[in-house]
Design a protein around this motif. Structure first.
Motif, PDB file in Angstrom:
ATOM      1  N   ARG A 137       0.822  -1.281   0.146  1.00 23.40           N
ATOM      2  CA  ARG A 137       0.077  -0.090  -0.156  1.00 23.40           C
ATOM      3  C   ARG A 137       0.883   1.183  -0.201  1.00 23.40           C
ATOM      4  N   LEU A 138       0.324   2.265  -0.673  1.00 22.63           N
ATOM      5  CA  LEU A 138       1.079   3.389  -0.853  1.00 22.63           C
ATOM      6  C   LEU A 138       0.626   4.632  -0.005  1.00 22.63           C
ATOM      7  N   GLU A 139      -0.910   4.784   0.103  1.00 24.83           N
ATOM      8  CA  GLU A 139      -1.474   5.807   0.716  1.00 24.83           C
ATOM      9  C   GLU A 139      -2.472   5.319   1.814  1.00 24.83           C
ATOM     10  N   VAL A 140      -2.444   6.108   2.874  1.00 29.96           N
ATOM     11  CA  VAL A 140      -3.450   5.707   3.899  1.00 29.96           C
ATOM     12  C   VAL A 140      -4.078   7.153   4.291  1.00 29.96           C
ATOM     13  N   LYS A 141      -5.080   6.938   5.228  1.00 27.71           N
ATOM     14  CA  LYS A 141      -5.587   8.266   5.707  1.00 27.71           C
ATOM     15  C   LYS A 141      -4.654   9.111   6.571  1.00 27.71           C
ATOM     16  N   GLU A 142      -4.642  10.115   6.610  1.00 34.76           N
ATOM     17  CA  GLU A 142      -3.816  11.053   7.459  1.00 34.76           C
ATOM     18  C   GLU A 142      -3.794  10.483   8.962  1.00 34.76           C
ATOM     19  N   ASN A 143      -2.302  10.156   9.243  1.00 37.50           N
ATOM     20  CA  ASN A 143      -2.112   9.930  10.438  1.00 37.50           C
ATOM     21  C   ASN A 143      -2.306   8.443  10.855  1.00 37.50           C
ATOM     22  N   ALA A 144      -2.900   7.830  10.050  1.00 37.66           N
ATOM     23  CA  ALA A 144      -3.518   6.224  10.145  1.00 37.66           C
ATOM     24  C   ALA A 144      -2.329   4.973  10.009  1.00 37.66           C
ATOM     25  N   GLY A 145      -2.294   4.270  10.512  1.00 34.22           N
ATOM     26  CA  GLY A 145      -1.326   3.346  10.413  1.00 34.22           C
ATOM     27  C   GLY A 145      -1.547   2.419   9.273  1.00 34.22           C
ATOM     28  N   ALA A 146      -0.548   1.919   8.628  1.00 31.98           N
ATOM     29  CA  ALA A 146      -0.737   0.918   7.640  1.00 31.98           C
ATOM     30  C   ALA A 146      -0.628  -0.556   8.366  1.00 31.98           C
ATOM     31  N   VAL A 147      -1.332  -0.876   9.155  1.00 26.17           N
ATOM     32  CA  VAL A 147      -1.421  -2.451   9.719  1.00 26.17           C
ATOM     33  C   VAL A 147      -1.528  -3.348   8.476  1.00 26.17           C
ATOM     34  N   GLY A 148      -0.856  -4.372   8.429  1.00 27.46           N
ATOM     35  CA  GLY A 148      -0.988  -5.088   7.410  1.00 27.46           C
ATOM     36  C   GLY A 148      -0.313  -4.947   6.150  1.00 27.46           C
ATOM     37  N   ALA A 149       0.323  -3.786   5.879  1.00 20.95           N
ATOM     38  CA  ALA A 149       0.872  -3.586   4.693  1.00 20.95           C
ATOM     39  C   ALA A 149       2.211  -4.334   4.459  1.00 20.95           C
ATOM     40  N   VAL A 150       2.421  -5.044   3.452  1.00 22.70           N
ATOM     41  CA  VAL A 150       3.451  -5.956   3.137  1.00 22.70           C
ATOM     42  C   VAL A 150       4.231  -5.632   1.903  1.00 22.70           C
ATOM     43  N   ALA A 151       5.659  -5.632   1.889  1.00 21.86           N
ATOM     44  CA  ALA A 151       6.541  -5.700   0.629  1.00 21.86           C
ATOM     45  C   ALA A 151       7.166  -6.911   0.745  1.00 21.86           C
ATOM     46  N   PHE A 152       7.021  -7.649  -0.695  1.00 22.45           N
ATOM     47  CA  PHE A 152       7.734  -8.773  -0.727  1.00 22.45           C
ATOM     48  C   PHE A 152       9.179  -8.565  -1.388  1.00 22.45           C
ATOM     49  N   HIS A 153      10.312  -9.038  -0.838  1.00 17.23           N
ATOM     50  CA  HIS A 153      11.585  -9.098  -1.253  1.00 17.23           C
ATOM     51  C   HIS A 153      12.160 -10.370  -1.909  1.00 17.23           C
ATOM     52  N   ARG A 154      12.719 -10.664  -3.174  1.00 18.07           N
ATOM     53  CA  ARG A 154      13.129 -11.786  -3.410  1.00 18.07           C
ATOM     54  C   ARG A 154      14.758 -11.711  -3.319  1.00 18.07           C
ATOM     55  N   TRP A 155      15.402 -12.800  -3.175  1.00 16.78           N
ATOM     56  CA  TRP A 155      16.833 -13.094  -2.991  1.00 16.78           C
ATOM     57  C   TRP A 155      17.596 -13.972  -4.118  1.00 16.78           C
ATOM     58  N   LEU A 156      16.604 -14.627  -4.669  1.00 16.90           N
ATOM     59  CA  LEU A 156      17.053 -15.620  -5.609  1.00 16.90           C
ATOM     60  C   LEU A 156      15.802 -15.959  -6.876  1.00 16.90           C
ATOM     61  N   ALA A 157      16.233 -16.852  -7.641  1.00 17.19           N
ATOM     62  CA  ALA A 157      15.541 -17.391  -8.734  1.00 17.19           C
ATOM     63  C   ALA A 157      14.689 -16.315  -9.474  1.00 17.19           C
ATOM     64  N   ARG A 158      15.504 -15.414  -9.751  1.00 19.05           N
ATOM     65  CA  ARG A 158      14.901 -14.157 -10.626  1.00 19.05           C
ATOM     66  C   ARG A 158      14.720 -14.757 -11.916  1.00 19.05           C
ATOM     67  N   GLY A 159      15.716 -15.396 -12.514  1.00 21.68           N
ATOM     68  CA  GLY A 159      15.494 -15.939 -14.006  1.00 21.68           C
ATOM     69  C   GLY A 159      14.144 -16.899 -14.209  1.00 21.68           C
ATOM     70  N   MET A 160      13.489 -17.311 -13.074  1.00 21.74           N
ATOM     71  CA  MET A 160      12.430 -18.199 -13.183  1.00 21.74           C
ATOM     72  C   MET A 160      11.037 -17.481 -12.887  1.00 21.74           C
ATOM     73  N   ASP A 161      10.884 -16.064 -13.175  1.00 22.01           N
ATOM     74  CA  ASP A 161       9.811 -15.171 -13.165  1.00 22.01           C
ATOM     75  C   ASP A 161       9.037 -15.441 -14.261  1.00 22.01           C
ATOM     76  N   THR A 162       7.789 -15.796 -14.295  1.00 21.92           N
ATOM     77  CA  THR A 162       7.095 -15.753 -15.690  1.00 21.92           C
ATOM     78  C   THR A 162       6.289 -14.516 -15.854  1.00 21.92           C
ATOM     79  N   SER A 163       6.370 -13.472 -15.063  1.00 23.00           N
ATOM     80  CA  SER A 163       5.527 -12.198 -15.024  1.00 23.00           C
ATOM     81  C   SER A 163       5.391 -11.424 -16.477  1.00 23.00           C
ATOM     82  N   THR A 164       6.510 -11.619 -17.219  1.00 24.51           N
ATOM     83  CA  THR A 164       6.497 -10.706 -18.509  1.00 24.51           C
ATOM     84  C   THR A 164       5.453 -11.292 -19.416  1.00 24.51           C
ATOM     85  N   ARG A 165       5.095 -12.558 -19.279  1.00 20.87           N
ATOM     86  CA  ARG A 165       4.247 -13.311 -20.203  1.00 20.87           C
ATOM     87  C   ARG A 165       2.786 -13.092 -19.671  1.00 20.87           C
ATOM     88  N   PHE A 166       2.503 -12.319 -18.664  1.00 20.96           N
ATOM     89  CA  PHE A 166       1.241 -12.126 -18.041  1.00 20.96           C
ATOM     90  C   PHE A 166       0.706 -10.665 -18.989  1.00 20.96           C
TER      91      PHE A 166
END
Length: 915
Positions: free
Chosen positions: A805-834
């Motif tokens: 999530r990028l935006e919340v209401k003023e001074n509201a907490g972003a509970v449950g906001a999650v960013a996914f990081h990857r460390w390996l297997a980049r060459g096996m991502d099929t997203s381009t074909r979506f």
């Protein structure tokens, strides 16, 4: 008493004695001359070696590097030899076990005054901070090499990249890399870092864009380009013309190899020239673009192209005409297909009767479907092996185009998401600063590392066998100590033979040595144990499809094998003779192995034989990672194929009246193994709405962003396993009754909703419970089999994961906001074909033999482990449905009031409303 003398003087030797004494002047002169000659000879001998220098001017392709993968280094050798000689240059690195890896390449060393330039490739260890490797001292050595033997060392250099004149750019292991062969970033800057923020808000992953790279500066091996997922070639300047490597076939071969192994190359055609000589097979990649015709247009209104470039309809010059190239879908060669288009505007319409932003977007799409004008096809695509080649007719690297709108053209996510298969909205720096000032910006989401190295290491580890061997050795030593010591002494005492103690001790030592040797030989003489985790991708090619490349599958396999005996043991990748297969020891992120062996060794990886190694064995296990392409290796009845399509029921999408669509076809499980945890994803031809803003909205306003994948689609998780030879009827995938569904599918089976529910919701719940920040999926976390499979699937479609999530209401907490990081297997991502229609099947196979042919000590070892199968079936596009609709005509009033917040779903990630 007489006074003592203040000094004593020895009596002088007679001159006759001095004349014949060996310390005379003549002898000293001869001695000095001899020493001078010896020193001069030594200096001359060493001088020639010392003056042959080694330096590096590129640490990584584009002078950027990332830990945990292959990195190319360009070496310059300035020679001071009397004559040219054959040589070998090597880069010494340290692997996870502490052994020295000699990464070598043969070359010709010129005579004095000459210079040799070459590339070396090595696997860098995983590091949580890439800058740590800048402070590492790397050793480079140059030898004369004759008849397969290093005859003498010519030069040695210990180089600190951080002290170089041209300091390389460190890229974190959780960041992606994109290269632009051109003078600017071609509008990709919205994916890159933004000043003032530790991590770009609203994105799972930053993409570091390395621009201004000249074609002649590229490595001459595909592995050197492997850190890059994307290469954009903008040949609108003399320095970046494809003809600059016409006489460098090794660089073209490296690019072609990188492309065939899953790379994505985007060629931006300059607006006013044709340096690629399309269709004439006269320059780089001419064979791939044979028959492709681009139609030059000099008078297209830029406003007509804006839906492909921006979320705003305003321009500095409303009447500007933009030169470009378009393609005729009727004359495309069979290998090519339509990828991206815009719909020219039609006659002005009445103002919308609702200011609900979502409704406005829907009406624009409906109007586009009813329009009489032909779409402007500006981008086409073809497959090259497992990779993708795109040709785009809008030169977004043109500096003049960038100046035509405040904030610059193109807007990164608007233009590039449709081409790259991404779904994250890229807010500008001023917009992010404004949100931060208003305290509405989510700056610290929880971070899920998708298992990091644990997703692999705990699954392939052979610790039980190692513990058993160590325990057995300890027990044997304890028995030996007891027999040779107190027990033996007590027995001899009882027998009255205490004087034979030393003889008994020696005999006991010999007996237990034989037992230990026999046991070790017996334990190492059986089958070699191996466990693996493999991600295997098959790109389906229909019968009769036009494609010059062989049908090869792509795999990334991590495996642990118990190497027999001691000394050097050969480990090799087999299968088809495909260039570019590479074997390395695995360095699990974030910081590699915690422990190393005390008895370190050395082994060599040759530049042209990176698929095989002679590795040190210590009668224990070692972990490897292999990048492999070829045909799966059968093991008994397994892996004679992957999935097949029933000949009399091919996979197809059928469109029906009322914007309805249905899926047909039958897939047969030909793996010879049972498939589990099966996900079937279907990407429809129709594009999802993009974000847009009214012309009078402030520059810092966030548009309505539905945070959808580029196209509509469906996502279904199957409850049952599919056994060997079983069939899967796709007719009931979209709807249990087999009836058609909406082309704008929403709800429980839609692609966007199911990706969120399957992958984001579990991570958000964990974050809301306080399982927060860098701990999620990090080292030390024990994963269940269910979690491991989920993480591997997320890595298979990483850019389709919902952004934080990028935006919340003023001074509201972003509970449950999650960013996914990857460390390996980049060459096996099929997203381009979506970004184009297709059917995707993701399945797991447990306790399966490895489909990658691996030989250890001369024996093929299939092992057992987990295989995550990716099966991709492309489907033909529908030009009218992939075209972005035109912006409203001038007399259409843009709504200025806020959109109805009730109509927007906050779970859509970065969804916002007009202010």
């Amino acid at each position: 008493m007489p006074e003592m003398p203040t000094h004593f003087r020895f009596p002088r030797r007679p001159k006759s004695d001095r004349r014949n004494h060996p310390t005379g002047r003549g002898f000293r002169s001869v001695l000095r001359l001899t020493l001078l000659v010896a020193v001069a000879m030594i200096a001359m001998t060493e001088g020639s070696s010392a003056q042959t220098t080694i330096s590096i001017d590129h640490f990584g392709a584009g002078n950027a590097f990332r830990p945990g993968g292959s990195t190319a280094v360009r070496i310059r050798i300035q020679s001071d030899l009397d004559e040219p000689v054959p040589g070998i240059v090597q880069w010494e690195t340290i692997n996870g076990d502490g052994d020295t890896v000699v990464n070598s390449r043969r070359l010709a060393i010129p005579a004095r005054g000459g210079q040799a330039v070459t590339w070396l490739i090595a696997e860098l260890p995983s590091r949580s901070s890439a800058a740590d490797l800048l402070r590492t001292i790397w050793t480079f050595r140059l030898f004369e090499f004759e008849d397969g033997v290093r005859t003498r060392e010519i030069s040695v250099a210990r180089i600190d990249p951080g002290a170089a004149l041209n300091i390389p750019r460190p890229v974190e292991q959780t960041q992606a890399l994109a290269m632009v062969i051109g003078r600017n970033n071609a509008g990709l800057g919205g994916f890159d870092r933004v000043r003032g923020f530790a991590m770009r808000p609203g994105m799972n992953e930053e993409t570091i864009v390395v621009a201004n790279v000249e074609p002649g500066e590229l490595p001459d091996a595909a592995a050197g380009l492997s850190p890059y997922e994307l290469i954009v070639w903008a040949a609108n300047d003399q320095r970046f013309l494809p003809s600059s490597i016409d006489n460098k076939p090794s660089i073209e071969a490296a690019l072609r190899g990188w492309l065939e192994r899953g790379g994505h190359l985007v060629i931006l055609l300059p607006a006013t020239s044709d340096p690629w000589r399309l269709g004439r097979n006269e320059t780089v990649f001419g064979e791939l673009m044979k028959g492709l015709v681009a139609i030059r247009e000099d008078g297209i209104p830029l406003r007509d192209l804006l839906p492909a470039l921006s979320d705003r309809a305003s321009l500095r010059d409303a009447a500007r005409l933009q030169p470009m190239h378009r393609f005729d879908p009727e004359t495309l060669p069979a290998e090519w297909r339509a990828l991206a288009a815009v719909m020219p505007p039609k006659a002005a319409r009445t103002s919308p009767d609702s200011d609900d932003a979502t409704a406005i977007v829907a009406r624009r799409l409906q109007a586009a479907a009813e329009a009489d004008s032909e779409p402007i096809l500006y981008a086409v695509r073809r497959d090259v092996g497992q990779g993708i080649l795109d040709v785009v007719g809008i030169d977004v690297a043109d500096p003049d185009l960038r100046l035509q709108q405040a904030g610059g053209l193109p807007k990164t996510s608007i233009f590039w998401n449709d081409l790259l298969g991404r779904r994250a909205f890229t807010a500008s720096g001023p917009t992010l600063e404004a949100l931060k000032t208003d305290r509405r910006l989510v700056t610290r989401p929880s971070i899920d590392n998708l298992g990091a190295g644990e997703v692999i290491s705990r699954s392939v580890g052979l610790t039980s066998g190692a513990v058993g061997g160590v325990l057995g050795g300890f027990v044997l030593f304890a028995i030996y100590w007891a027999v040779a010591g107190p027990i033996g002494f007590a027995v001899l005492t009882k027998l009255g033979r205490r004087r034979l103690a030393w003889l008994a001790f020696a005999a006991t030592t010999v007996v237990f040595s034989v037992i230990a040797w026999t046991t070790s030989r017996a334990s190492s003489g059986g089958p070699i144990e191996m466990r693996h985790v493999t991600m295997l991708r098959h790109l389906y090619r229909p019968e009769g499809a036009v494609n010059e490349s062989p049908q090869f599958d792509l795999a990334r396999t991590w495996f642990s094998a118990r190497l027999p005996g001691y000394g050097l043991v050969p480990v090799e990748l087999g299968g088809d003779a495909v260039a570019g297969n590479r074997l390395d020891q695995f360095s699990p992120p974030p910081n590699g192995l915690a422990q190393q062996f005390p008895n370190t060794d050395r082994y060599e990886i040759r530049f042209d034989e990176a698929d095989r190694q002679l590795v040190p064995a210590r009668a224990t296990s070692a972990e490897f990672v292999a990048d492999w392409m070829g045909r799966p290796a059968p093991a008994d009845d397994a892996w004679r194929s992957t999935l097949k399509v029933k000949l009399d029921d091919p996979v197809r999408l059928e469109r029906h009246a009322g914007e309805q669509i249905s899926l047909h076809g039958t897939i047969v499980n030909a793996t010879g193994l049972a498939l589990e945890d099966i996900y079937v994803l279907v990407v429809f031809p129709r594009r999802t709405p993009t974000s847009f803003l009214p012309d009078d909205a402030p520059d810092t306003t966030l548009p309505v962003v539905l945070d959808d994948p580029p196209n509509y689609g469906a996502f279904v998780a199957l409850a049952n396993r599919i056994g060997p030879g079983d069939e899967l009827n796709l007719r009931t995938i979209l709807e249990d009754t087999g009836r058609p569904v909406s082309e704008r599918l929403r709800g429980k089976r839609s692609l966007a909703t199911q990706i969120r529910n399957t992958f984001l919701e579990p991570a958000s719940a964990a974050a809301a419970d306080g399982f927060n920040a860098i701990a999620m999926g990090n080292a030390g976390l024990r994963l269940t089999d269910v979690e491991r499979r989920r993480y591997l699937r997320m890595l298979s479609m990483f850019h389709m994961l919902p952004p934080p999530r990028l935006e919340v209401k003023e001074n509201a907490g972003a509970v449950g906001a999650v960013a996914f990081h990857r460390w390996l297997a980049r060459g096996m991502d099929t997203s381009t074909r979506f970004s184009e229609p297709g059917v995707f099947v993701f399945a797991a196979v447990s306790d399966a033999p490895c489909p990658v042919p691996i030989s250890i000590d001369g024996t093929r070892v299939a092992g057992e482990g987990l295989v995550m199968l990716q099966w991709v079936h492309p489907l033909p596009p529908v030009l009218e449905q992939l075209a972005r609709p035109a912006f409203r005509a001038e007399d259409e009033a843009a709504p200025t009031s806020a959109a109805n917040e009730v109509s927007l779903d906050a779970r859509n990630g970065v969804a916002s409303t007009w202010r």
